[in-house]
Design a protein around this motif. Structure first.
Motif, short mmCIF file in Angstrom:
data_model
loop_
_atom_site.label_atom_id
_atom_site.label_comp_id
_atom_site.label_asym_id
_atom_site.label_seq_id
_atom_site.Cartn_x
_atom_site.Cartn_y
_atom_site.Cartn_z
N GLY A 159 3.08 -14.43 -54.92
CA GLY A 159 3.85 -13.77 -55.97
C GLY A 159 4.46 -12.46 -55.50
N ILE A 160 3.82 -11.81 -54.54
CA ILE A 160 4.37 -10.57 -53.97
C ILE A 160 5.73 -10.85 -53.33
N LEU A 161 5.83 -11.96 -52.63
CA LEU A 161 7.09 -12.32 -51.98
C LEU A 161 8.15 -12.66 -53.02
N LEU A 162 7.75 -13.33 -54.09
CA LEU A 162 8.70 -13.66 -55.15
C LEU A 162 9.23 -12.40 -55.81
N GLN A 163 8.36 -11.40 -56.00
CA GLN A 163 8.80 -10.12 -56.55
C GLN A 163 9.78 -9.43 -55.60
N GLN A 164 9.53 -9.55 -54.31
CA GLN A 164 10.41 -8.95 -53.32
C GLN A 164 11.80 -9.58 -53.42
N LEU A 165 11.86 -10.88 -53.58
CA LEU A 165 13.15 -11.56 -53.70
C LEU A 165 13.91 -11.14 -54.95
N LYS A 166 13.20 -10.86 -56.04
CA LYS A 166 13.84 -10.44 -57.28
C LYS A 166 14.53 -9.08 -57.12
N ALA A 167 14.12 -8.29 -56.15
CA ALA A 167 14.70 -6.97 -55.94
C ALA A 167 16.04 -7.02 -55.21
N VAL A 168 16.41 -8.18 -54.67
CA VAL A 168 17.69 -8.31 -53.97
C VAL A 168 18.81 -8.32 -55.01
N GLU A 169 19.80 -7.43 -54.84
CA GLU A 169 20.94 -7.35 -55.75
C GLU A 169 21.87 -8.53 -55.51
N LYS A 170 22.01 -9.38 -56.52
CA LYS A 170 22.86 -10.58 -56.39
C LYS A 170 24.03 -10.49 -57.35
N TYR A 171 25.18 -11.00 -56.94
CA TYR A 171 26.38 -11.02 -57.75
C TYR A 171 26.69 -12.45 -58.17
N PRO A 172 27.45 -12.62 -59.25
CA PRO A 172 27.75 -13.97 -59.75
C PRO A 172 28.43 -14.89 -58.71
N ASP A 173 29.17 -14.31 -57.79
CA ASP A 173 29.85 -15.13 -56.78
C ASP A 173 28.94 -15.53 -55.62
N GLY A 174 27.65 -15.19 -55.71
CA GLY A 174 26.69 -15.57 -54.67
C GLY A 174 26.50 -14.52 -53.59
N LYS A 175 27.29 -13.46 -53.62
CA LYS A 175 27.15 -12.40 -52.62
C LYS A 175 25.97 -11.51 -52.97
N VAL A 176 25.49 -10.77 -51.98
CA VAL A 176 24.38 -9.84 -52.17
C VAL A 176 24.76 -8.48 -51.61
N SER A 177 24.10 -7.44 -52.09
CA SER A 177 24.30 -6.10 -51.54
C SER A 177 23.53 -6.00 -50.24
N VAL A 178 24.17 -5.42 -49.23
CA VAL A 178 23.53 -5.20 -47.93
C VAL A 178 23.48 -3.69 -47.70
N PHE A 179 22.31 -3.20 -47.36
CA PHE A 179 22.14 -1.79 -47.05
C PHE A 179 21.98 -1.67 -45.54
N TYR A 180 22.79 -0.83 -44.92
CA TYR A 180 22.75 -0.70 -43.47
C TYR A 180 22.76 0.77 -43.09
N ASN A 181 22.31 1.01 -41.88
CA ASN A 181 22.28 2.36 -41.33
C ASN A 181 23.68 2.68 -40.80
N PRO A 182 24.37 3.69 -41.36
CA PRO A 182 25.72 4.01 -40.88
C PRO A 182 25.78 4.33 -39.39
N GLY A 183 24.72 4.91 -38.84
CA GLY A 183 24.69 5.21 -37.41
C GLY A 183 24.43 3.99 -36.54
#
Length: 99
Positions: free
Chosen positions: A40-64
């Protein structure tokens, strides 16, 4: 036997920064391996991923280092827990020998 199985979340995503394409596979900075009983911990982790209706997700990256990315932005609480886990052995050693 289900209780002997280990579970880990994995992903594969592509993103573009300044016209250059990157691929990522990390969901968060922390890798969790869970048994069947605590998956269930892993399922909670997946719920935290920001998803958009078109199937895309938010990606956080290090600018450097744009090749370093996650789907879940590290929070202060998670960083503090990681720091506590890293410091605990040294503190326990010090307490047992110098106190």
């Amino acid at each position: 036997v289900k209780s002997d199985q280990d579970y880990i979340v994995s992903a594969l995503y592509h993103y573009r920064v300044d016209g250059k394409e990157y691929a990522g596979k990390r969901i968060s900075p922390w890798i969790f391996v869970a048994s069947h009983n605590v998956k269930g911990i892993l399922l909670q982790q997946l719920k935290a991923v920001e998803k958009y209706p078109d199937g895309k997700v938010s990606v956080f990256y290090n600018p450097g280092k744009p090749g370093k990315s996650f789907l879940i932005k590290p929070g202060l609480a998670g960083m503090l827990v990681t720091l506590a886990i890293a410091l605990t052995p040294g503190v326990l050693y010090w307490l047992s020998y110098y106190n």
